[in-house]
Design a protein around this motif. Sequence first.
Motif, short mmCIF file in Angstrom:
data_model
loop_
_atom_site.label_atom_id
_atom_site.label_comp_id
_atom_site.label_asym_id
_atom_site.label_seq_id
_atom_site.Cartn_x
_atom_site.Cartn_y
_atom_site.Cartn_z
N LEU A 1 -6.20 1.53 -4.94
CA LEU A 1 -5.68 0.33 -4.31
C LEU A 1 -6.74 -0.75 -4.43
CD1 LEU A 1 -4.49 1.99 -1.01
CD2 LEU A 1 -3.14 1.52 -3.02
N ALA B 1 -7.08 0.24 2.96
CA ALA B 1 -7.06 0.43 1.50
C ALA B 1 -8.31 1.18 1.05
CB ALA B 1 -6.96 -0.92 0.80
N ASN C 1 -8.70 4.72 -0.75
CA ASN C 1 -9.46 4.88 -1.98
C ASN C 1 -10.48 5.99 -1.86
OD1 ASN C 1 -8.07 2.96 -3.31
ND2 ASN C 1 -9.57 1.33 -3.02
N LYS D 1 2.39 1.77 -3.34
CA LYS D 1 1.39 2.20 -4.32
C LYS D 1 0.99 3.65 -4.10
CE LYS D 1 -1.79 1.34 -7.46
NZ LYS D 1 -1.49 0.95 -8.83
N ILE E 1 -2.16 -5.88 -5.13
CA ILE E 1 -2.27 -4.55 -5.74
C ILE E 1 -2.01 -4.66 -7.22
CG2 ILE E 1 -1.16 -2.31 -5.79
CD1 ILE E 1 -0.88 -2.85 -2.68
N ILE F 1 0.85 -1.20 0.00
CA ILE F 1 0.00 0.00 0.00
C ILE F 1 0.88 1.24 0.00
CG2 ILE F 1 -1.58 1.37 1.42
CD1 ILE F 1 -2.93 -1.18 2.25
N THR G 1 -8.95 -3.63 -3.08
CA THR G 1 -9.45 -4.07 -1.78
C THR G 1 -10.09 -5.45 -1.93
OG1 THR G 1 -11.50 -2.95 -2.23
CG2 THR G 1 -9.89 -1.78 -0.90
#
Lengths: 462, 166
Positions: free
Chosen positions: A202, A215, A219, A189, B165, A186, A204
Amino acid sequence: MKIKNKITFIFVILVASMQLVIFSIIYFFAVEYRTDEFFEKLKKRTLIAEQSNFEKDALSVEIYEELRRKHLQILPDEKEFIFNISTPLKDIRLKTQINIPQKFYSDLINKSYAEAKAGKSFFSGLKYKDQNSNYLIILTANDDDGINELSNLRTLLIFLFLLNIIVLLLLGRFFAKRALDPLTKIIEKVNNIRVTNLHERLQTTQNKDELSQLASTFNGMLDRLETSFDIQSNFINNASHELKNPLTAILGQTEIALLKERSPQEYTKVLEGVETEALRLDALINSLLKFAQTENDEKGLLITPIRLDELILEVKGNIDLINPDNNIEIDFNDFPENPDLLVIEGNYGLINIALNNVLDNASKFSDNKKVIVKIVTNTSAIKIVVTDQGVGIPTDEIKNIYQPFYRAANVRNVKGYGFGLPLTYKIMKLHSGTIEVFSEHKVGTIVTLIFPNKHQNFSISR
Amino acid sequence: MKTILIPTDFSEKSLQLIKNAVLHFPEESIQIVLATGYQTSILNWSTKSKLVSIIADKKFYKLLSDIKLEHGSKISNVNIDLYTGKTNEAFKAFLESNNIEDAIIPKNKLIQFPNNKCFDICDLIHSFSPNVSSVDYESDENSPPKRSKLFSLKNQFSLKKLIIIN
């Protein structure tokens, strides 16, 4: 310290200390057991010594000696002493060359049996009562086997403990890493998300675990960021466009007028045209200012009780003045019987603007078809429901209606700046209310202004 | 007064079709029949209403009563019915027994049924009901299908990475 290391550390400390306690208990009991056992052994030997030394029967003495030799091995450093009871401790110590503890001696005198341990040596003593005098039988020996055994056990436990710590360290690291891996991803990202790729999200899962929640939280934040980015970029775009239109018109008219000499009538006409456009600009800038004001003045608002039915009538009166052909109907059928439920707390001017926008839109976009306004209340909210039969809003555009200057594709021919709904939305937010817009393209729109019901308790008890 | 058939999957979102009905018939008052298909052999009326009260949850009823309140003079009555037949003729009879004059159906399918005995009757309505209007409708993607507890429990124990991801 990284969370991963912290988790590993805490995990290792917890399990290791638990193990330490368990191992200590094991060792402690082993020592206890071993000591007891050795004392027991020593006691038996003391008894045998008594028998062999003081038994009158010579035969049995021999048997005892035999038994002793055959079956009982000699303990390491085993020594046997017999003293008269009157021998003082000092003499005993002198003769045995062993530092016999004082407590052992007094126990032996008082209780007729005693055992003690000093350093490596174990002592066991018995008081023997003969007809003539009393004797003390003292046996001493070292428990070398026991010491060896215990030291083996100790080494084993220490080794196991160290080994376990290493295993725990590795296991702890592994699981901490596994648990925190999604978090690392995470972080990676989110770090990579820039203005240019703000649309990325992201992933989920359906799981309701904390990481998935994190996440989705990210978002949600990205959603809001993206919308506000879009709104801002569109706002400047649309605003400059709307401001430019009247200016272009003014410039065009003046340029043409200045090409050559004109008659006074022609000048008047041009000036009138310029005035219209300037008025448009003025109106636009006024609404911009109003919009900005609601944004800034959240705290400095004058809050008064407002009766919604009176407000609706006043707004309808205003619209009647500007647009006499409107067909706004107020439906009194479902008005709450209790007039208190028609009262909300708010800024009269702002709510007036909000409702005016909604009703104006309703008649403007429906070509003055029938618009129904009604007030309904339930325990949690007071709602103004406005139903029109207008052009509606296309489904894919409904999400944009609260953006300033946004105008749906199907209403380009209707005059407006795209300011009404964003302003109303903001005003409703200021009054901790909401606005709901339900619309079907080419069929109609239902706009619901929802105010929180302050008389909640009252209406429940009713 | 018009009687309008509206399919439902007992999700709150599906109730917005009632608003569509309100917009479609601005001039007259309407009576609404919310219906869904249900596979069962029991046809008794009282068991039907009991079944409905089991299938529909509190939030559904709350929103339904809110909508009824908001359009009080417009919507005279809302009935919830289950269509339990299997043949086309049975569906025609169902329409007739409810005096259906109009129907509103979503362009997309209804998917958030609370259990797998329920089935979508949009296609049936589309084929047999008089005056069908289909309207734009998007079911709530956010609300997960019900009864997925076991599945997510399984997920908790699986060694699969929880978050992948893209």
